[in-house]
Design an enzyme around this catalytic site. Structure first.
Site, PDB file in Angstrom:
ATOM      1  N   SER A 142      24.397   0.163 -35.329  1.00 18.36           N
ATOM      2  CA  SER A 142      23.570  -0.146 -36.492  1.00 18.36           C
ATOM      3  C   SER A 142      22.144   0.292 -36.219  1.00 18.36           C
ATOM      4  CB  SER A 142      23.586  -1.651 -36.768  1.00 18.36           C
ATOM      5  OG  SER A 142      22.502  -1.966 -37.638  1.00 18.36           O
TER       6      SER A 142
ATOM      7  N   HIS B 295      25.972   3.059 -38.729  1.00 13.50           N
ATOM      8  CA  HIS B 295      25.955   1.919 -39.652  1.00 13.50           C
ATOM      9  C   HIS B 295      24.524   1.704 -40.163  1.00 13.50           C
ATOM     10  CE1 HIS B 295      27.561  -1.930 -41.191  1.00 13.50           C
ATOM     11  NE2 HIS B 295      26.416  -2.474 -40.823  1.00 13.50           N
TER      12      HIS B 295
ATOM     13  N   ASP C 262      22.066  -0.695 -42.530  1.00 12.19           N
ATOM     14  CA  ASP C 262      21.941  -2.034 -43.122  1.00 12.19           C
ATOM     15  C   ASP C 262      20.827  -2.054 -44.157  1.00 12.19           C
ATOM     16  OD1 ASP C 262      23.894  -3.693 -41.740  1.00 12.19           O
ATOM     17  OD2 ASP C 262      22.757  -3.213 -39.933  1.00 12.19           O
TER      18      ASP C 262
ATOM     19  N   MET D 235      18.881  -4.154 -46.915  1.00 15.81           N
ATOM     20  CA  MET D 235      18.641  -5.564 -47.279  1.00 15.81           C
ATOM     21  C   MET D 235      17.515  -5.642 -48.299  1.00 15.81           C
ATOM     22  SD  MET D 235      18.652  -7.311 -43.521  1.00 15.81           S
ATOM     23  CE  MET D 235      19.820  -6.837 -42.255  1.00 15.81           C
TER      24      MET D 235
ATOM     25  N   HIS E 203      26.046  -0.588 -45.511  1.00 15.56           N
ATOM     26  CA  HIS E 203      26.316  -2.017 -45.720  1.00 15.56           C
ATOM     27  C   HIS E 203      25.213  -2.550 -46.630  1.00 15.56           C
ATOM     28  CE1 HIS E 203      26.461  -6.220 -43.560  1.00 15.56           C
ATOM     29  NE2 HIS E 203      26.799  -6.301 -44.834  1.00 15.56           N
TER      30      HIS E 203
ATOM     31  N   MET F  59      23.380  -5.280 -48.431  1.00 14.78           N
ATOM     32  CA  MET F  59      23.135  -6.729 -48.517  1.00 14.78           C
ATOM     33  C   MET F  59      22.095  -6.929 -49.611  1.00 14.78           C
ATOM     34  SD  MET F  59      23.140  -7.287 -44.422  1.00 14.78           S
ATOM     35  CE  MET F  59      22.976  -5.533 -44.194  1.00 14.78           C
TER      36      MET F  59
ATOM     37  N   MET G 253      31.939 -10.343 -41.690  1.00 12.19           N
ATOM     38  CA  MET G 253      30.658 -10.648 -41.017  1.00 12.19           C
ATOM     39  C   MET G 253      30.915 -11.706 -39.950  1.00 12.19           C
ATOM     40  SD  MET G 253      28.382  -8.647 -42.151  1.00 12.19           S
ATOM     41  CE  MET G 253      27.071  -9.320 -41.108  1.00 12.19           C
TER      42      MET G 253
ATOM     43  N   GLY H  14      20.679  -9.245 -33.560  1.00  8.81           N
ATOM     44  CA  GLY H  14      20.459 -10.103 -32.390  1.00  8.81           C
ATOM     45  C   GLY H  14      20.906 -11.549 -32.522  1.00  8.81           C
TER      46      GLY H  14
ATOM     47  N   ASP I 140      30.943  -7.141 -37.721  1.00  3.33           N
ATOM     48  CA  ASP I 140      29.500  -6.848 -37.684  1.00  3.33           C
ATOM     49  C   ASP I 140      28.732  -8.115 -37.338  1.00  3.33           C
ATOM     50  OD1 ASP I 140      26.922  -5.939 -38.155  1.00  3.33           O
ATOM     51  OD2 ASP I 140      27.234  -5.514 -40.292  1.00  3.33           O
TER      52      ASP I 140
HETATM   53  C1  DX5 Z   1      23.292  -8.163 -39.782  1.00  5.80           C
HETATM   54  C2  DX5 Z   1      23.593  -6.683 -39.915  1.00  5.80           C
HETATM   55  C3  DX5 Z   1      24.119  -6.108 -38.684  1.00  5.80           C
HETATM   56  C4  DX5 Z   1      23.183  -6.169 -37.516  1.00  5.80           C
HETATM   57  C5  DX5 Z   1      23.988  -6.372 -36.289  1.00  5.80           C
HETATM   58  O1  DX5 Z   1      22.769  -8.619 -40.946  1.00  5.80           O
HETATM   59  O2  DX5 Z   1      24.534  -6.454 -40.945  1.00  5.80           O
HETATM   60  O3  DX5 Z   1      24.625  -4.797 -38.870  1.00  5.80           O
HETATM   61  O4  DX5 Z   1      22.394  -5.025 -37.371  1.00  5.80           O
HETATM   62  O5  DX5 Z   1      23.132  -6.597 -35.234  1.00  5.80           O
HETATM   63  P1  DX5 Z   1      23.603  -7.156 -33.840  1.00  5.80           P
HETATM   64  O6  DX5 Z   1      24.658  -6.211 -33.311  1.00  5.80           O
HETATM   65  O7  DX5 Z   1      22.350  -7.136 -33.045  1.00  5.80           O
HETATM   66  O8  DX5 Z   1      24.148  -8.529 -34.076  1.00  5.80           O
HETATM   67 ZN    ZN Z   2      25.664  -4.453 -41.112  1.00  4.31          ZN
END
Ligand code: DX5
Ligand code: ZN
Length: 219
Positions: free
Chosen positions: A6, A31, A33, A35, A64, A66, A135, A143, A173
Protein backbone atom coordinates in the site's frame (compact mmCIF):
# COMPACT_ATOMS: atom_id res chain seq x y z
CA UNK A 1 -0.50 -15.55 -3.66
CA UNK A 2 -0.23 -11.85 -4.38
CA UNK A 3 1.50 -9.18 -2.29
CA UNK A 4 0.06 -5.68 -2.72
CA UNK A 5 2.15 -2.97 -1.02
CA UNK A 6 0.00 0.00 0.00
CA UNK A 7 1.52 3.29 -1.10
CA UNK A 8 -0.13 4.94 1.92
CA UNK A 9 3.11 4.19 3.77
CA UNK A 10 5.44 5.11 0.88
CA UNK A 11 7.52 8.28 0.69
CA UNK A 12 5.27 10.66 -1.28
CA UNK A 13 8.23 12.82 -2.23
CA UNK A 14 9.77 9.76 -3.90
CA UNK A 15 6.67 7.85 -4.94
CA UNK A 16 7.96 6.71 -8.33
CA UNK A 17 11.20 5.38 -6.79
CA UNK A 18 9.28 3.56 -4.05
CA UNK A 19 6.96 1.94 -6.59
CA UNK A 20 9.87 0.81 -8.77
CA UNK A 21 11.60 -0.52 -5.65
CA UNK A 22 8.66 -2.73 -4.61
CA UNK A 23 7.99 -3.77 -8.20
CA UNK A 24 11.59 -4.96 -8.57
CA UNK A 25 11.36 -6.49 -5.10
CA UNK A 26 8.59 -8.88 -6.15
CA UNK A 27 5.34 -6.98 -5.46
CA UNK A 28 2.41 -8.34 -7.48
CA UNK A 29 -0.02 -5.40 -7.26
CA UNK A 30 0.16 -1.75 -6.14
CA UNK A 31 -2.54 -0.91 -3.56
CA UNK A 32 -3.91 2.66 -3.54
CA UNK A 33 -5.87 3.92 -0.52
CA UNK A 34 -8.22 6.79 -1.35
CA UNK A 35 -9.84 8.38 1.74
CA UNK A 36 -12.30 11.27 1.81
CA UNK A 37 -12.32 12.42 5.45
CA UNK A 38 -16.03 11.44 5.72
CA UNK A 39 -16.29 7.69 5.30
CA UNK A 40 -13.04 7.41 7.26
CA UNK A 41 -11.46 10.00 9.58
CA UNK A 42 -8.50 10.67 7.31
CA UNK A 43 -7.89 12.39 3.99
CA UNK A 44 -5.48 11.06 1.36
CA UNK A 45 -5.76 11.49 -2.40
CA UNK A 46 -7.88 10.70 -5.43
CA UNK A 47 -7.48 9.44 -8.98
CA UNK A 48 -4.80 12.03 -9.79
CA UNK A 49 -2.26 9.81 -8.03
CA UNK A 50 -3.34 6.74 -10.01
CA UNK A 51 -2.89 8.74 -13.21
CA UNK A 52 0.55 9.87 -12.08
CA UNK A 53 1.86 6.42 -11.20
CA UNK A 54 0.24 4.52 -14.11
CA UNK A 55 3.12 5.12 -16.59
CA UNK A 56 5.71 3.96 -14.05
CA UNK A 57 4.48 0.45 -13.30
CA UNK A 58 3.25 -2.54 -15.26
CA UNK A 59 1.70 -4.03 -12.10
CA UNK A 60 -2.08 -4.03 -11.63
CA UNK A 61 -3.23 -0.97 -9.66
CA UNK A 62 -5.67 -1.97 -6.93
CA UNK A 63 -7.79 1.00 -5.83
CA UNK A 64 -9.47 0.86 -2.42
CA UNK A 65 -12.08 3.61 -2.18
CA UNK A 66 -12.83 4.64 1.40
CA UNK A 67 -15.27 7.34 0.36
CA UNK A 68 -18.93 8.22 0.65
CA UNK A 69 -20.81 8.15 -2.67
CA UNK A 70 -18.22 5.98 -4.42
CA UNK A 71 -20.28 6.19 -7.65
CA UNK A 72 -19.07 9.79 -8.08
CA UNK A 73 -15.46 8.65 -8.37
CA UNK A 74 -15.57 5.35 -10.27
CA UNK A 75 -15.25 6.79 -13.78
CA UNK A 76 -12.25 8.94 -12.94
CA UNK A 77 -10.40 6.06 -11.27
CA UNK A 78 -11.16 3.83 -14.27
CA UNK A 79 -9.92 6.46 -16.72
CA UNK A 80 -6.80 7.05 -14.62
CA UNK A 81 -5.80 3.41 -15.19
CA UNK A 82 -7.15 1.38 -12.25
CA UNK A 83 -7.22 -2.39 -12.79
CA UNK A 84 -9.32 -3.11 -9.70
CA UNK A 85 -11.74 -0.72 -8.00
CA UNK A 86 -13.12 -1.80 -4.63
CA UNK A 87 -15.93 -0.04 -2.83
CA UNK A 88 -17.14 -0.48 0.74
CA UNK A 89 -20.45 -2.24 1.30
CA UNK A 90 -21.06 0.32 4.06
CA UNK A 91 -20.49 3.32 1.76
CA UNK A 92 -23.53 3.23 -0.51
CA UNK A 93 -27.14 2.01 -0.39
CA UNK A 94 -26.87 1.08 -4.10
CA UNK A 95 -24.16 -1.55 -4.11
CA UNK A 96 -25.18 -3.39 -7.29
CA UNK A 97 -25.36 -0.12 -9.22
CA UNK A 98 -21.83 0.84 -8.16
CA UNK A 99 -20.44 -2.62 -9.01
CA UNK A 100 -22.11 -2.53 -12.43
CA UNK A 101 -20.64 0.92 -13.04
CA UNK A 102 -17.14 -0.37 -12.29
CA UNK A 103 -17.62 -3.29 -14.69
CA UNK A 104 -18.98 -1.00 -17.41
CA UNK A 105 -15.45 0.44 -17.67
CA UNK A 106 -13.94 -3.05 -18.01
CA UNK A 107 -12.36 -2.75 -14.60
CA UNK A 108 -12.45 -5.59 -12.05
CA UNK A 109 -14.96 -4.92 -9.27
CA UNK A 110 -14.28 -5.47 -5.59
CA UNK A 111 -16.43 -5.21 -2.48
CA UNK A 112 -14.94 -4.34 0.92
CA UNK A 113 -16.29 -5.06 4.41
CA UNK A 114 -15.20 -3.41 7.64
CA UNK A 115 -14.22 -5.62 10.60
CA UNK A 116 -17.67 -5.26 12.24
CA UNK A 117 -19.65 -6.04 9.08
CA UNK A 118 -20.90 -9.65 8.85
CA UNK A 119 -19.87 -11.59 5.77
CA UNK A 120 -23.46 -12.85 5.38
CA UNK A 121 -24.39 -9.40 4.00
CA UNK A 122 -22.42 -10.29 0.86
CA UNK A 123 -24.50 -13.33 -0.01
CA UNK A 124 -26.73 -11.63 -2.59
CA UNK A 125 -23.92 -9.89 -4.48
CA UNK A 126 -21.11 -12.41 -4.28
CA UNK A 127 -21.68 -13.65 -7.85
CA UNK A 128 -21.04 -10.10 -9.17
CA UNK A 129 -17.61 -9.44 -7.72
CA UNK A 130 -14.07 -10.26 -8.82
CA UNK A 131 -12.67 -9.62 -5.36
CA UNK A 132 -13.75 -9.43 -1.71
CA UNK A 133 -11.55 -7.31 0.53
CA UNK A 134 -11.87 -8.26 4.18
CA UNK A 135 -10.63 -5.34 6.28
CA UNK A 136 -8.51 -6.68 9.11
CA UNK A 137 -8.36 -3.23 10.78
CA UNK A 138 -10.85 -0.38 10.81
CA UNK A 139 -9.89 1.63 7.73
CA UNK A 140 -8.34 5.08 7.93
CA UNK A 141 -4.73 4.67 8.92
CA UNK A 142 -1.69 2.51 8.31
CA UNK A 143 0.16 0.86 11.18
CA UNK A 144 -2.82 -0.48 13.18
CA UNK A 145 -3.05 -3.88 14.87
CA UNK A 146 -4.65 -6.85 13.15
CA UNK A 147 -8.17 -7.77 14.37
CA UNK A 148 -8.24 -11.55 14.79
CA UNK A 149 -12.05 -11.90 14.73
CA UNK A 150 -11.88 -11.25 10.97
CA UNK A 151 -10.22 -14.61 10.26
CA UNK A 152 -13.52 -16.50 10.42
CA UNK A 153 -14.88 -14.29 7.62
CA UNK A 154 -12.01 -15.30 5.36
CA UNK A 155 -12.78 -18.94 6.10
CA UNK A 156 -16.48 -18.46 5.29
CA UNK A 157 -15.64 -16.79 1.98
CA UNK A 158 -13.24 -19.59 1.11
CA UNK A 159 -16.03 -22.11 1.77
CA UNK A 160 -18.42 -20.11 -0.43
CA UNK A 161 -15.93 -20.24 -3.29
CA UNK A 162 -16.00 -24.01 -3.15
CA UNK A 163 -19.69 -24.48 -2.35
CA UNK A 164 -21.23 -21.83 -4.58
CA UNK A 165 -18.71 -22.21 -7.42
CA UNK A 166 -18.01 -18.45 -7.43
CA UNK A 167 -14.72 -17.15 -8.74
CA UNK A 168 -13.40 -14.22 -6.69
CA UNK A 169 -10.16 -13.36 -4.95
CA UNK A 170 -10.06 -12.92 -1.18
CA UNK A 171 -7.92 -9.94 -0.14
CA UNK A 172 -6.91 -8.84 3.35
CA UNK A 173 -5.81 -5.35 4.38
CA UNK A 174 -4.48 -4.00 7.68
CA UNK A 175 -1.93 -5.14 10.21
CA UNK A 176 -0.31 -7.64 7.84
CA UNK A 177 3.15 -8.90 8.89
CA UNK A 178 4.91 -12.27 8.76
CA UNK A 179 2.74 -13.67 11.59
CA UNK A 180 -0.70 -12.41 10.55
CA UNK A 181 -0.15 -13.17 6.85
CA UNK A 182 0.34 -16.83 7.69
CA UNK A 183 -3.00 -16.96 9.53
CA UNK A 184 -4.78 -15.20 6.67
CA UNK A 185 -3.24 -17.56 4.11
CA UNK A 186 -4.30 -20.59 6.16
CA UNK A 187 -7.84 -19.17 6.34
CA UNK A 188 -7.95 -18.89 2.52
CA UNK A 189 -6.80 -15.36 1.56
CA UNK A 190 -5.20 -14.88 -1.87
CA UNK A 191 -4.10 -11.22 -1.89
CA UNK A 192 -2.26 -9.54 0.99
CA UNK A 193 -2.04 -5.75 1.34
CA UNK A 194 0.85 -4.51 3.45
CA UNK A 195 1.74 -0.87 4.04
CA UNK A 196 3.89 -0.14 7.05
CA UNK A 197 5.46 -3.60 7.14
CA UNK A 198 6.85 -3.10 3.63
CA UNK A 199 7.65 0.60 3.56
CA UNK A 200 8.76 1.31 7.13
CA UNK A 201 12.01 -0.44 6.37
CA UNK A 202 15.26 0.45 4.65
CA UNK A 203 14.83 -2.75 2.66
CA UNK A 204 11.26 -3.13 1.30
CA UNK A 205 12.42 -5.89 -1.09
CA UNK A 206 13.51 -8.04 1.84
CA UNK A 207 10.15 -7.38 3.60
CA UNK A 208 8.21 -8.54 0.53
CA UNK A 209 10.29 -11.70 0.32
CA UNK A 210 9.72 -12.44 4.02
CA UNK A 211 5.94 -12.10 3.53
CA UNK A 212 6.07 -14.48 0.56
CA UNK A 213 8.13 -16.95 2.55
CA UNK A 214 5.62 -16.85 5.41
CA UNK A 215 2.80 -17.73 2.98
CA UNK A 216 4.86 -20.52 1.38
CA UNK A 217 5.64 -21.93 4.84
CA UNK A 218 1.92 -21.95 5.70
CA UNK A 219 1.07 -24.14 2.68
C1 DX5 B 1 -6.14 1.12 6.01
C2 DX5 B 1 -5.71 0.96 4.57
C3 DX5 B 1 -4.60 0.04 4.42
C4 DX5 B 1 -3.34 0.46 5.11
C5 DX5 B 1 -2.65 -0.76 5.60
O1 DX5 B 1 -7.15 2.02 6.08
O2 DX5 B 1 -6.79 0.49 3.78
O3 DX5 B 1 -4.35 -0.30 3.06
O4 DX5 B 1 -2.47 1.19 4.30
O5 DX5 B 1 -1.59 -0.38 6.38
P1 DX5 B 1 -0.80 -1.36 7.33
O6 DX5 B 1 -0.29 -2.50 6.46
O7 DX5 B 1 0.28 -0.51 7.87
O8 DX5 B 1 -1.77 -1.84 8.36
ZN1 ZN C 1 -6.43 -0.39 1.68
Amino acid sequence: MKIAPSILSADFANLREDIIKVQEGGADWIHVDSMDGHFVPNLTFGSIVVKAIRPHTHLPIDCHLMVENPDYFIQEFAEAGADYISIHLESTPHVQRALQLIKSFNVKAGIVINPATPVSLLEDIIHMVDLVLVMTVNPGYGGQSFIYETLSKIKTLDTWKKEKGCDFLIEVDGGINTTTIKQCAEAGADVFVAGSYVFNSSNPEERIESLKKAVRDSA
